[in-house]
Motif scaffolding. Structure first.
Motif, PDB file in Angstrom:
ATOM      1  N   GLU A 150      47.464  29.095  49.279  1.00 28.60           N
ATOM      2  CA  GLU A 150      46.642  30.288  49.116  1.00 28.60           C
ATOM      3  C   GLU A 150      46.695  31.162  50.363  1.00 28.60           C
ATOM      4  OE1 GLU A 150      42.124  30.356  49.141  1.00 28.60           O
ATOM      5  OE2 GLU A 150      42.530  30.652  47.007  1.00 28.60           O
ATOM      6  N   LEU A 162      49.774  33.172  50.217  1.00 27.16           N
ATOM      7  CA  LEU A 162      49.652  34.233  49.222  1.00 27.16           C
ATOM      8  C   LEU A 162      48.862  35.404  49.776  1.00 27.16           C
ATOM      9  CD1 LEU A 162      48.889  31.978  46.133  1.00 27.16           C
ATOM     10  CD2 LEU A 162      50.974  33.324  46.462  1.00 27.16           C
ATOM     11  N   ARG A 163      47.749  35.111  50.431  1.00 27.65           N
ATOM     12  CA  ARG A 163      46.932  36.171  51.025  1.00 27.65           C
ATOM     13  C   ARG A 163      47.726  36.934  52.077  1.00 27.65           C
ATOM     14  NH1 ARG A 163      41.684  37.948  49.768  1.00 27.65           N
ATOM     15  NH2 ARG A 163      41.145  37.916  51.969  1.00 27.65           N
ATOM     16  N   THR A 219      47.147  38.981  45.271  1.00 27.12           N
ATOM     17  CA  THR A 219      45.765  38.727  44.866  1.00 27.12           C
ATOM     18  C   THR A 219      45.670  38.072  43.491  1.00 27.12           C
ATOM     19  OG1 THR A 219      45.638  41.025  44.075  1.00 27.12           O
ATOM     20  CG2 THR A 219      44.773  40.562  46.284  1.00 27.12           C
ATOM     21  N   THR A 220      46.764  38.076  42.736  1.00 31.26           N
ATOM     22  CA  THR A 220      46.821  37.385  41.444  1.00 31.26           C
ATOM     23  C   THR A 220      48.140  36.634  41.377  1.00 31.26           C
ATOM     24  OG1 THR A 220      45.555  39.163  40.366  1.00 31.26           O
ATOM     25  CG2 THR A 220      46.753  37.638  38.933  1.00 31.26           C
ATOM     26  N   VAL A 247      42.160  33.990  45.951  1.00 27.47           N
ATOM     27  CA  VAL A 247      43.207  34.571  45.112  1.00 27.47           C
ATOM     28  C   VAL A 247      42.885  34.221  43.666  1.00 27.47           C
ATOM     29  CG1 VAL A 247      45.668  34.443  44.520  1.00 27.47           C
ATOM     30  CG2 VAL A 247      44.974  34.447  46.918  1.00 27.47           C
ATOM     31  N   HIS A 275      43.891  32.603  40.836  1.00 27.62           N
ATOM     32  CA  HIS A 275      44.897  31.595  40.476  1.00 27.62           C
ATOM     33  C   HIS A 275      44.970  31.440  38.960  1.00 27.62           C
ATOM     34  CE1 HIS A 275      45.475  30.072  44.601  1.00 27.62           C
ATOM     35  NE2 HIS A 275      44.174  30.243  44.749  1.00 27.62           N
ATOM     36  N   ASP A 325      41.293  45.382  43.890  1.00 30.47           N
ATOM     37  CA  ASP A 325      42.154  44.467  44.640  1.00 30.47           C
ATOM     38  C   ASP A 325      43.091  45.339  45.463  1.00 30.47           C
ATOM     39  OD1 ASP A 325      40.996  42.281  43.442  1.00 30.47           O
ATOM     40  OD2 ASP A 325      42.588  41.999  41.961  1.00 30.47           O
ATOM     41  N   ARG A 380      40.020  41.779  48.208  1.00 27.52           N
ATOM     42  CA  ARG A 380      40.023  41.405  46.791  1.00 27.52           C
ATOM     43  C   ARG A 380      38.662  41.685  46.181  1.00 27.52           C
ATOM     44  NH1 ARG A 380      39.257  35.916  44.086  1.00 27.52           N
ATOM     45  NH2 ARG A 380      39.783  36.347  41.927  1.00 27.52           N
TER      46      ARG A 380
END
Length: 424
Positions: free
Chosen positions: A103, A106-107, A112-113, A151, A153, A388, A406
């Motif tokens: 995560e 990802l950030r 964000t998705t 996020v 998920h 987002d 987000r």
């Protein structure tokens, strides 16, 4: 600098989600078709209320200082969690920890998705083996992470159509997800399902020599051993054509019933695109040829290509170049595949090399990807959509993510899957 917020409020932004109401000022807002210079983005209730030129003298809660403001990225196909779980051969990490660690990546990549791939199949080899039990564990971990994650998920259900265990497992999984939680939008959301067949000699490995070289490089086989192994694999999987037909028929029934949104993985010809459409398929995922990509667009299907392919300038399997397909106007979305940071980097590479302009490049990883996932509430800087947001420094070549904002989960509550309690 007067930002209009207290130190306590700034600390809250740093440590968690932004407040539901705020004004972001002095940014370069990247819309789907243009850039609004020195823009203001107003957020109310976690939803974008306005995107417009920033009036002189009007104070904002946060000064964007000329950074690019883009929608949070939507990643519709990520296998990165597998690599996070197994950073070194034999060193598998706990799934929940790997998800939390991933995560963070990802950030940092402005995602964000994300749709994590859950492979309903039985495959073994070097690395983390894919299994039905493993896919079920990923589904459970992702469902738990959605409640508290930074996020959004989600799951991309991946079915090996020649695997009877995978078919049975996916039937059980979708039947078990009754979708009883609160919903942010009317009606349930169809599950995102990708069907695939990685038998050498067609699809991703149309030229079996690429798969043989893969076996030599990853499993230490000799060339002769790899060729023999591929012969045995093809013979074994050719004995499962009845399973393939059963799987495709079941998927078609679910697609036509609106229970799933069906993606065709690695289509290689116009005929395969026609077959995908005939079974209710909605998206062409990683077409391996220009012919397949063009046929998909002619049939009105979104086309997804891998960001690493675009970054490298070509496929590692000798298939179609994502960059060439983008230049031909045949790609509507990019997916990270296995490299989250590759999404934004690929978009900027396309813009910097004048393959497409920046709004069109950003659209591939935001609005285009949201269309693939049938998520109309995100992916664009437009009033009424989820706030987002990501602030990006363009850099001389590669982009740098400066901040990710987000939307509060007050506007992003988990919606049920369209699986219901109907028989699988």
């Amino acid at each position: 600098m007067n930002t209009g917020v207290s130190e306590r409020r700034v600390e809250h932004w740093t440590l968690g989600s932004p407040p539901t109401d705020y004004v972001l000022g002095h940014v370069r807002a990247v819309l789907v078709d243009r850039i609004v210079e020195d823009a203001l983005v107003a957020v109310r209730g976690g939803v974008i209320a306005a995107v417009e030129p920033h009036p002189p003298g009007l104070a904002a809660d946060v000064d964007g200082q000329g950074l690019l403001c883009v929608p949070g990225l939507v990643d519709v196909h990520s296998d990165g969690l597998e690599k996070e779980r197994l950073p070194r051969p034999g060193a598998e990490l706990p799934l929940e920890f790997a998800l939390l660690s991933f995560e963070g990546k990802l950030r940092a990549a402005a995602v964000t998705t994300v749709f994590h791939g859950a492979g309903f199949e039985e495959s073994h080899g070097r690395g983390l083996a894919r299994s039905v039990a493993g896919a079920e564990q990923v589904c459970a971990a992702v469902a738990a992470a959605r409640a508290e994650g930074l996020v959004d998920h989600r799951i991309l259900y991946r079915l090996d159509v020649r695997c009877p265990e995978g078919l049975a497992g996916l039937r059980r999984q979708l039947a078990s997800e009754t979708g009883t939680g609160p919903t942010a939008a009317p009606g349930p959301r169809p599950a995102l399902v990708s069907h695939e067949d990685h038998t050498p000699g067609q699809g991703q490995y149309a030229d079996r020599a690429y798969y043989e070289r893969y076996l030599v490089g990853t499993r230490g086989m000799s060339g002769q051993e790899a060729a023999q192994h591929v012969d045995e694999l093809i013979e074994d999987r050719n004995g499962r054509l009845d399973v393939r037909e059963e799987a495709l028929a079941w998927l078609a029934g679910r697609a036509y019933a609106g229970r799933i949104r069906l993606l065709g993985h690695d289509p290689s010809s116009a005929d395969e695109i026609d077959e995908l459409v005939s079974r209710g398929g909605a998206v062409a995922e990683f077409p391996t040829t220009v012919t397949a990509a063009r046929a998909a667009r002619e049939r009105g299907l979104p086309v997804v290509m891998g960001a690493p392919n675009v970054l490298r300038g070509g496929s590692h399997n000798g298939n179609a170049s994502g960059r060439d397909l983008v230049a031909a106007g045949l790609v509507t979305a990019l997916a990270s595949d296995y490299l989250p940071s590759g999404l934004l980097a690929a978009a900027f590479a396309l813009a910097n090399d004048a393959v497409v302009d920046l709004p069109a490049a950003i659209r591939l990883v935001t609005a285009g990807a949201a269309e693939v996932a049938a998520l109309p509430d995100r992916g664009r800087l437009a009033p009424g959509l989820r706030a987002d947001l990501a602030l990006i420094a363009a850099g001389p070549r590669w982009p740098v993510v400066r901040s990710v904002l987000r939307a509060s989960d007050a506007t992003g509550r988990q919606e049920p899957l369209a699986t219901g309690a109907a028989p699988a």
